[in-house]
Design a protein around this motif. Structure first.
Motif, PDB file in Angstrom:
ATOM      1  N   GLN A 247       0.974  -1.245  -0.142  1.00 35.55           N
ATOM      2  CA  GLN A 247      -0.151  -0.027   0.035  1.00 35.55           C
ATOM      3  C   GLN A 247       0.874   1.121   0.100  1.00 35.55           C
ATOM      4  OE1 GLN A 247      -3.028  -0.256   2.885  1.00 35.55           O
ATOM      5  NE2 GLN A 247      -4.197   1.510   1.916  1.00 35.55           N
ATOM      6  N   ASP A 248       1.949   1.269   0.715  1.00 29.35           N
ATOM      7  CA  ASP A 248       2.848   2.356   0.836  1.00 29.35           C
ATOM      8  C   ASP A 248       3.461   2.497  -0.606  1.00 29.35           C
ATOM      9  OD1 ASP A 248       2.548   2.778   3.505  1.00 29.35           O
ATOM     10  OD2 ASP A 248       4.187   1.001   4.204  1.00 29.35           O
ATOM     11  N   LEU A 249       3.752   1.300  -1.229  1.00 28.54           N
ATOM     12  CA  LEU A 249       4.421   1.518  -2.643  1.00 28.54           C
ATOM     13  C   LEU A 249       3.533   2.240  -3.564  1.00 28.54           C
ATOM     14  CD1 LEU A 249       6.718   0.746  -4.650  1.00 28.54           C
ATOM     15  CD2 LEU A 249       5.192  -1.461  -5.153  1.00 28.54           C
ATOM     16  N   SER A 250       2.237   2.223  -3.380  1.00 35.72           N
ATOM     17  CA  SER A 250       1.344   2.888  -4.259  1.00 35.72           C
ATOM     18  C   SER A 250       1.463   4.376  -4.230  1.00 35.72           C
ATOM     19  CB  SER A 250      -0.321   2.268  -4.109  1.00 35.72           C
ATOM     20  OG  SER A 250      -0.927   3.230  -3.513  1.00 35.72           O
ATOM     21  N   THR A 251       1.484   5.006  -2.886  1.00 31.77           N
ATOM     22  CA  THR A 251       1.844   6.039  -2.474  1.00 31.77           C
ATOM     23  C   THR A 251       3.101   6.612  -3.004  1.00 31.77           C
ATOM     24  OG1 THR A 251       0.583   5.999  -0.589  1.00 31.77           O
ATOM     25  CG2 THR A 251       1.944   7.901  -0.783  1.00 31.77           C
ATOM     26  N   MET A 252       4.224   5.786  -2.662  1.00 30.93           N
ATOM     27  CA  MET A 252       5.455   6.123  -3.260  1.00 30.93           C
ATOM     28  C   MET A 252       5.627   6.113  -4.831  1.00 30.93           C
ATOM     29  SD  MET A 252       6.502   7.166  -0.083  1.00 30.93           S
ATOM     30  CE  MET A 252       8.229   7.725  -0.701  1.00 30.93           C
ATOM     31  N   LEU A 253       4.945   5.337  -5.286  1.00 29.91           N
ATOM     32  CA  LEU A 253       5.367   5.445  -6.787  1.00 29.91           C
ATOM     33  C   LEU A 253       4.558   6.717  -7.708  1.00 29.91           C
ATOM     34  CD1 LEU A 253       4.733   1.590  -7.963  1.00 29.91           C
ATOM     35  CD2 LEU A 253       6.688   2.891  -8.178  1.00 29.91           C
ATOM     36  N   ARG A 254       3.503   7.162  -6.904  1.00 27.47           N
ATOM     37  CA  ARG A 254       2.766   8.386  -7.483  1.00 27.47           C
ATOM     38  C   ARG A 254       3.448   9.405  -7.231  1.00 27.47           C
ATOM     39  NH1 ARG A 254      -3.530   7.538  -5.305  1.00 27.47           N
ATOM     40  NH2 ARG A 254      -3.107   5.298  -4.912  1.00 27.47           N
ATOM     41  N   ILE A 255       4.223   9.837  -6.074  1.00 30.11           N
ATOM     42  CA  ILE A 255       5.029  10.914  -5.871  1.00 30.11           C
ATOM     43  C   ILE A 255       6.279  10.879  -6.663  1.00 30.11           C
ATOM     44  CG2 ILE A 255       4.017  11.812  -4.027  1.00 30.11           C
ATOM     45  CD1 ILE A 255       6.064  10.835  -2.254  1.00 30.11           C
ATOM     46  N   LEU A 256       6.870   9.663  -6.728  1.00 29.81           N
ATOM     47  CA  LEU A 256       8.275   9.399  -7.420  1.00 29.81           C
ATOM     48  C   LEU A 256       8.219   9.871  -8.695  1.00 29.81           C
ATOM     49  CD1 LEU A 256      11.118   8.484  -7.758  1.00 29.81           C
ATOM     50  CD2 LEU A 256      10.328   6.274  -8.020  1.00 29.81           C
ATOM     51  N   ILE A 257       7.253   9.133  -9.721  1.00 24.28           N
ATOM     52  CA  ILE A 257       7.381   9.270 -11.075  1.00 24.28           C
ATOM     53  C   ILE A 257       6.708  10.610 -11.277  1.00 24.28           C
ATOM     54  CG2 ILE A 257       6.060   8.239 -13.149  1.00 24.28           C
ATOM     55  CD1 ILE A 257       5.895   5.648 -11.214  1.00 24.28           C
ATOM     56  N   ARG A 258       5.739  11.159 -10.772  1.00 25.01           N
ATOM     57  CA  ARG A 258       5.263  12.611 -11.261  1.00 25.01           C
ATOM     58  C   ARG A 258       6.452  13.387 -10.886  1.00 25.01           C
ATOM     59  NH1 ARG A 258       0.348  10.210  -9.712  1.00 25.01           N
ATOM     60  NH2 ARG A 258      -1.355  10.987 -10.643  1.00 25.01           N
ATOM     61  N   SER A 259       7.088  13.300  -9.757  1.00 24.46           N
ATOM     62  CA  SER A 259       8.424  14.338  -9.650  1.00 24.46           C
ATOM     63  C   SER A 259       9.468  13.913 -10.347  1.00 24.46           C
ATOM     64  CB  SER A 259       8.743  13.843  -8.072  1.00 24.46           C
ATOM     65  OG  SER A 259       7.692  14.341  -7.078  1.00 24.46           O
ATOM     66  N   ALA A 260       9.710  12.994 -10.932  1.00 27.37           N
ATOM     67  CA  ALA A 260      10.767  12.519 -11.951  1.00 27.37           C
ATOM     68  C   ALA A 260      10.540  12.838 -13.270  1.00 27.37           C
ATOM     69  CB  ALA A 260      11.026  11.076 -11.699  1.00 27.37           C
ATOM     70  N   THR A 261       9.458  12.595 -13.663  1.00 27.74           N
ATOM     71  CA  THR A 261       9.268  12.852 -15.273  1.00 27.74           C
ATOM     72  C   THR A 261       7.993  13.661 -15.612  1.00 27.74           C
ATOM     73  OG1 THR A 261       8.082  10.846 -15.488  1.00 27.74           O
ATOM     74  CG2 THR A 261      10.356  10.690 -16.021  1.00 27.74           C
ATOM     75  N   GLY A 262       7.297  13.965 -14.593  1.00 26.66           N
ATOM     76  CA  GLY A 262       6.019  14.379 -14.704  1.00 26.66           C
ATOM     77  C   GLY A 262       4.889  13.543 -15.431  1.00 26.66           C
ATOM     78  N   GLN A 263       5.266  12.383 -15.621  1.00 29.10           N
ATOM     79  CA  GLN A 263       4.242  11.344 -15.654  1.00 29.10           C
ATOM     80  C   GLN A 263       3.333  10.895 -14.862  1.00 29.10           C
ATOM     81  OE1 GLN A 263       7.525   8.760 -16.985  1.00 29.10           O
ATOM     82  NE2 GLN A 263       6.152   8.016 -18.645  1.00 29.10           N
ATOM     83  N   ARG A 264       2.086  10.493 -15.023  1.00 27.24           N
ATOM     84  CA  ARG A 264       1.157   9.998 -13.855  1.00 27.24           C
ATOM     85  C   ARG A 264       1.865   8.431 -13.534  1.00 27.24           C
ATOM     86  NH1 ARG A 264      -4.142  10.750 -16.757  1.00 27.24           N
ATOM     87  NH2 ARG A 264      -4.928   9.349 -15.240  1.00 27.24           N
ATOM     88  N   ILE A 265       2.187   7.815 -14.738  1.00 28.40           N
ATOM     89  CA  ILE A 265       3.085   6.456 -14.182  1.00 28.40           C
ATOM     90  C   ILE A 265       4.064   6.256 -15.364  1.00 28.40           C
ATOM     91  CG2 ILE A 265       1.105   5.255 -15.347  1.00 28.40           C
ATOM     92  CD1 ILE A 265       1.718   3.361 -12.434  1.00 28.40           C
ATOM     93  N   SER A 266       5.021   5.664 -15.033  1.00 27.00           N
ATOM     94  CA  SER A 266       5.984   5.248 -15.951  1.00 27.00           C
ATOM     95  C   SER A 266       5.545   4.068 -16.946  1.00 27.00           C
ATOM     96  CB  SER A 266       7.313   4.831 -15.392  1.00 27.00           C
ATOM     97  OG  SER A 266       6.922   3.864 -14.516  1.00 27.00           O
ATOM     98  N   SER A 267       6.269   3.891 -18.098  1.00 26.94           N
ATOM     99  CA  SER A 267       5.688   3.020 -18.927  1.00 26.94           C
ATOM    100  C   SER A 267       5.803   1.606 -18.250  1.00 26.94           C
ATOM    101  CB  SER A 267       6.741   2.820 -20.287  1.00 26.94           C
ATOM    102  OG  SER A 267       6.836   4.183 -20.898  1.00 26.94           O
TER     103      SER A 267
END
Lengths: 475, 247
Positions: A247-267
């Motif tokens: 569950q934590d992973l889902s939060t962390m992925l959301r903030i990581l990917i948006r912050s890194a590339t501006g994507q909502r999710i990576s490919s």
């Protein structure tokens, strides 16, 4: 990897003068930085997610021993092996041991900053094993024999012409200019490596303790190939990369990917749960997780600097940082550039070798503003400046020269005595008079000559505000 | 109504006319100004350079000089941020001084913040012909979160055309001793800032901090740019003086 942070002044100045590098760095603001801002604006609960992400990371860092043990237990239960490496040398040795035991000739790698700390590619080469980076950016800088320039865009500084040359050297054949063709050629070369390599080495974006899984974020799918095609998979992580739950992973992925590339999710988001199990057809026979300390405990044991371990390596602080965008990634001299690099490089690799880095900031706060876990980077930089200026922790780490220390002693006296302050101002103003023109100076002696190399400096007013206020009879 | 002015060491010594403008603008709003003559500096130069002991001594003195003053107005977002935010860091191991610092921080306002948030006057009914572009000083924007206040004051000036520059929120490259220790980086940042400002074609470059202005003005002079650097207090002073003379 050798620490070259002591050369920061020289190398950053060179980059600031290089129009090709400046054009590439400007793209980070227009592309990644603006993308991050837009992605955050398009996410209704963005600030809520940041707060949540920060809380998850703080909770984990405060209970790091517990979650690392849990992670180890679950990885082993999944059929994997876990190795705790105290430093880069231990980590390299373990990976070499796995490679030797499996008679490995070629290793394919997906992006791992920790492997850069270890200088893993050099270690492989010395052992007669051929390492191949498979992230396109990493592939390019491996061909150029350079360290990464940026946490997520390692070859951002390379121009199209430079990349054309590098790919041509690797592939032979005609020189290609079109990025599409270049990518196709790199893809063709890498396919063969994916097919034949005996071992894959990957990084870890997050390790989930409760399930013993590792998660990888990529846009090229190379992470999935590296972790599934070869017989052996070795994943390497800094010890701060563990989080408690899926569950934590889902939060962390959301903030990581948006912050890194501006994507909502990576490919691609790849979650690996250890080696292939009985009925499964794909996946490696062996899975090793190497958990690396390598100076992270220096951060962990300091109640204030520990905050830097919240970092999830998204690179947003680099894109936002006007100093990084002038200095470039290589000037920072180790693996991690930009504001986060200026904090962790001195602490992880030794302050003596990187004592300029905490001062290489205007404390403008742009990094903290974009950090997905709101690390108070300016305050951490100030803390390190305080450690370094007087060399209180260790005299060899002192960053200031005698002149500077003396100046601040005099400054202190002046600021504690308003009359001395007023008098000092008048004396300085009078002293500046003969060398100023229309109230401004073109040259100052060292150490202030750094200012007047490109900027005029104002003469101190002969009648300061306090005198003017008195004569106007108050306000 | 009266306020206590912390004019800042840089305005006192380098830009006294900015301090006079603050007094003029406040006076036209019916606000009297007290100026404790014992004041010097908030301690930020030493703190930013890593000289914590020196900074603490000067900051302690600041707390003594301004004890009881309410409200305190500062024509600098950076010095205001030092007192309001960073004194917390400076006195983190001294609960008594920490408490004092916190109390003073709550009574201290940056100039535009005071006009808009406390006096509730985002529009001073001022007028001035010309055009200007506004540089958002880092500490005012990102340490204090003061963003719309100066913009509304400037935007409400009749006859003044505001032109937004590219990257208005990006640092000008000053950063205290940074400008001296890393002159190449600082200058490269400054040149971007001045190029962006010049590209607007505006007559004036407005900012809210004298230190950033000193940096930008130093560059403007050396480059021979035509844009006029001006502190927001000076601009508001001129614009409200014009209005006064028309009445």
């Amino acid at each position: 990897m050798r620490v070259r942070s002591a050369e920061f002044k020289k190398r950053s100045a060179e980059t600031a003068r290089d129009p090709r590098r400046q054009a590439a760095l400007q793209m980070l603001y227009d592309g990644l930085h603006k993308g991050r801002i837009a992605a955050a604006a398009a996410t209704d609960n963005w600030e809520e997610l940041r707060v949540k992400g920060r809380a998850i990371k703080w909770h984990t860092i405060r209970n790091l021993d517990y979650y690392l043990e849990l992670l180890e237990e679950r990885v082993v239960a999944n059929g994997g092996k876990v190795y705790f490496a105290n430093d880069d040398a231990e980590a390299s040795e373990y990976v070499m041991g796995v490679a030797r035991a499996n008679d490995v000739k070629t290793v394919i790698k997906s992006k791992s900053m920790v492997s850069e700390e270890m200088g893993l590619n050099e270690a492989f080469e010395e052992a007669g094993i051929r390492p191949v980076e498979t992230d396109l950016g990493e592939y390019i800088i491996q061909l150029a024999n350079e360290p990464p320039y940026h946490l997520i865009a390692p070859a951002i500084h390379k121009t199209r012409e430079e990349i054309s040359d590098l790919i041509q050297q690797a592939a032979g054949g005609p020189r290609e200019e079109d990025p599409k063709d270049l990518t196709k050629t790199a893809r063709r070369l890498l396919r063969e490596e994916f097919r034949t390599a005996e071992m894959g080495v990957s990084g870890v974006n997050f390790a989930v303790a409760e399930t013993g899984s590792i998660a990888l974020v990529t846009n090229e799918g190379n992470g999935r190939m590296v972790t599934s095609a070869p017989r052996v998979h070795v994943a390497i992580m800094g010890m701060e990369k563990v989080i408690p739950s899926m569950q934590d992973l889902s939060t962390m992925l959301r903030i990581l990917i948006r912050s890194a590339t501006g994507q909502r999710i990576s490919s691609y988001v790849t979650i690996v749960n250890g080696p292939r199990k009985a009925p499964e057809e794909d996946g490696p026979d062996e899975f090793h997780l190497v958990i690396v300390n390598n100076g992270r405990e220096n951060l962990l044991k300091d109640p204030q600097l520990r905050e830097a371990l919240l970092c999830i390596r998204c690179g947003a602080c680099l894109n936002a940082c006007p100093v990084y965008r002038k200095a470039g990634g290589h000037a920072y001299g180790w693996v991690y550039p930009g504001p986060i690099g200026a904090v962790i490089t001195p602490v992880m690799s030794g302050k003596k070798r990187a004592k300029d880095l905490p001062f290489a900031s205007t404390l403008c706060g742009a990094c903290r503003e974009v950090c997905p876990v709101s690390i108070d980077l300016p305050t951490l930089l100030l803390r390190l400046r305080s450690d370094l200026a007087e060399g209180k922790a260790a005299p060899g780490e002192r960053s200031s020269v005698l002149m500077e220390r003396l100046s601040f002693k005099i400054w202190r006296f002046g600021m504690l005595h308003a009359s001395a302050f007023g008098l000092g101002g008048r004396i300085a103003s009078a002293g500046m008079w003969p060398i100023s023109r229309r109230g401004w100076l073109r040259r100052l002696p060292p150490p202030f000559s750094g200012w007047t190399s490109s900027r005029d400096f104002p003469r101190i007013a002969f009648r300061p505000f306090r005198a003017r206020f008195r004569s106007r009879g108050g306000g | 109504m009266r306020v206590t002015l912390f004019v800042t060491c840089v305005v006192d010594q380098f830009y006294p006319e900015v301090g006079e403008s603050v007094v003029n603008v406040l006076g036209r709003q019916g606000i009297g100004v007290d100026f404790p003559a014992a004041q010097t500096c908030c301690g930020q130069p030493a703190f930013n350079a890593g000289f914590t002991d020196e900074a603490r001594a000067v900051a302690e003195r600041f707390l003594e000089v301004f004890e009881g003053a309410d409200p305190i107005v500062v024509p600098s977002g950076s010095c205001a941020a030092m007192v309001r935010n960073l004194y917390g860091e400076l006195f983190r191991d001294d609960p008594e001084l920490l408490q004092k610092a916190k109390a003073i921080g709550e009574r201290l306002y940056e100039f535009s913040e005071y006009l808009v948030d406390v006096l509730k006057r985002p529009d001073l009914a001022a007028s001035l012909d010309g055009s200007a572009t506004y540089h958002q000083c880092c500490h005012l924007l990102r340490e204090l979160g003061v963003d719309v206040q100066p913009k509304s004051l400037l935007g409400s000036i009749e006859g003044l055309e505001m032109r937004e520059m590219e990257q208005a929120e990006v640092c000008c490259g000053f950063g205290g001793t940074f400008a001296v220790k890393f002159p190449e980086l600082s200058t490269a940042m400054l040149n971007d800032k001045l190029d962006n400002a010049a590209a607007t074609g505006a007559d004036m470059l407005v900012a809210s901090d004298a230190t950033c202005l000193m940096h930008m003005e130093g560059g403007i002079r050396r480059r021979g740019d035509s844009i006029q650097p001006v502190h927001i207090a000076q601009l508001l002073d001129r614009a409200t003086a014009e209005q006064e003379s028309r009445v």
